[in-house]
Design an enzyme around this catalytic site. Structure first.
Site, short mmCIF file in Angstrom:
data_model
loop_
_atom_site.label_atom_id
_atom_site.label_comp_id
_atom_site.label_asym_id
_atom_site.label_seq_id
_atom_site.Cartn_x
_atom_site.Cartn_y
_atom_site.Cartn_z
N ILE A 15 0.83 -1.21 0.00
CA ILE A 15 0.00 0.00 0.00
C ILE A 15 0.86 1.26 0.00
CG2 ILE A 15 -0.39 0.34 2.50
CD1 ILE A 15 -2.99 0.59 -0.34
N SER A 37 11.71 1.09 7.36
CA SER A 37 11.19 -0.23 7.04
C SER A 37 12.33 -1.21 7.30
CB SER A 37 10.76 -0.25 5.57
OG SER A 37 9.69 -1.13 5.35
N LYS A 91 -5.53 1.94 7.96
CA LYS A 91 -6.59 1.15 8.58
C LYS A 91 -6.12 -0.28 8.71
CE LYS A 91 -8.02 -1.62 6.09
NZ LYS A 91 -7.57 -2.75 5.21
N ASP A 169 -9.76 -7.73 7.15
CA ASP A 169 -8.84 -6.67 6.71
C ASP A 169 -9.48 -5.88 5.56
OD1 ASP A 169 -5.95 -5.41 6.52
OD2 ASP A 169 -6.52 -6.02 4.51
#
Ligand code: NAP
Length: 308
Positions: A15, A37, A91, A169
């Site tokens: 994403i 990351s 989210k 999800d």
């Protein structure tokens, strides 16, 4: 000229690459100065391994956007909030309700901005659907979120691990839409989940909810091959409203079908900039409550083992 907000993006995966990076590239409010990351980096952007490293290296950093999986995001968000950074969350906002509530309390205590995003609420036709339903009598609602996990989440083992939400999800996106377009609050009456024998989270869920006097029939399926469905139908006293393709297509009685280009993440970053400038917290936990309630009262059926 207003100074750009120095931002770091944490969790460089699907994403981040598909949506966050293009939205940030086209946005004038934020200056993406770094990523964090464990393994992945973006060419030309300063890269760190985790939030702690980011904070040590970049004292000027103002805001952090987290696009990691929900399990583990709490620690990252809390570290950022305690350092006084403004935080935007992918989210679902956290792996549990109490984690999400603790983040709100921490953000309030430190006067930092916290934005729990629901990207599907920014789909093109959501505002129009809410406006049309506002004064209607809702008679029944059908939610169908049926997609192929292997196509949309290839190799994402975290999604079926504890705290990954499984089919909830994507399903929580439908609930984020339902909670914003339906005039009455939703409650969960019963749920049936199908959980593969080698995983922690469901691949299928049939949930019965209520909104006012209306039955809300919810079907989530992560094993859908062929046609993929992200639809919500609402029967009302004035006919049926249908939101298709995750809220980007709207059909209402007597009007031509409407749709518009996808600007979900552009709108999310615009909203985050507004919140940063006006020092507000925007966290709506209603979709997360419905997921938690479904997990609490679900009947579980064991499905055959699942591999990607
Ligand atoms: P993803 O492709 O697995 O990317 C997440 C990245 O976060 C990974 O590449 C990984 O990068 C990092 N990470 C940090 N801790 C991790 C952990 N414990 N397990 C796995 N990865 C970890 O997942 P995604 O699809 O981008 O989803 C991330 C979040 O965005 C989720 O909350 C999801 O609900 C939401 N979202 C996804 C989509 C979608 O279509 N995929 C759409 C909207 C929202 P490093 O290995 O470099 O640390």
């Amino acid at each position: 000229m207003v100074e750009k907000i120095k931002l770091a993006l944490v969790g460089i995966g699907k994403i981040a690459r598909d949506q966050h990076l293009p939205a940030l590239a086209a946005n004038n409010d934020f200056d993406l100065i770094a990523t964090a990351s464990r393994n992945n980096t973006i060419d030309g952007i300063a890269a760190y391994k985790n939030v702690g490293e980011l904070l040590n290296a970049l004292p000027d950093l103002k805001a952090i956007s987290l696009s990691t999986p929900p399990e583990g995001r709490f620690e990252q968000a809390m570290t950022a909030i305690r350092a006084g950074k403004d935080v935007m969350l992918e989210k679902p906002p956290a792996a549990t309700v109490s984690e999400a509530e603790m983040l709100i309390a921490a953000a309030r205590a430190r006067n930092v901005v916290l934005f729990a995003t629901w990207h599907s609420r920014e789909a093109a036709e959501i505002d129009a659907a809410r406006a049309w339903l506002k004064d209607k009598v809702i008679k029944a609602v059908r939610i169908r979120w049926m997609e192929d996990i292997r196509q949309w989440h290839p190799g994402q083992d975290w999604i079926l691990a504890p705290g990954g939400f499984g089919v909830f999800d994507p399903g929580i996106n439908a609930l984020s839409i339902a909670t914003t377009i339906l005039p009455e609050p939703l409650t969960v009456l019963s749920a049936d989940m199908g959980v593969p024998s080698n995983r922690a989270c469901p691949l299928t869920a049939d949930i019965r909810m209520r909104s006012g006097d209306a039955d809300v029939d919810v079907k989530f399926n992560f094993l859908q091959t062929g046609t993929q469905t992200w639809d919500i139908e609402v029967d009302t006293d004035a006919g049926m409203l249908r939101l298709g393709m995750g809220g980007s297509i709207l059909e209402i009685p007597g009007e031509a079908q409407k749709s518009a280009a996808d600007e979900e993440y552009a709108r999310l970053y615009k909203r985050f900039a507004e919140l940063v400038r006006t020092r507000q917290i925007d966290v709506d936990l209603r979709p997360l409550h419905l997921v938690a309630d479904s997990f609490m009262i679900a009947n579980r059926t064991t499905l055959e083992p699942f591999e990607f």
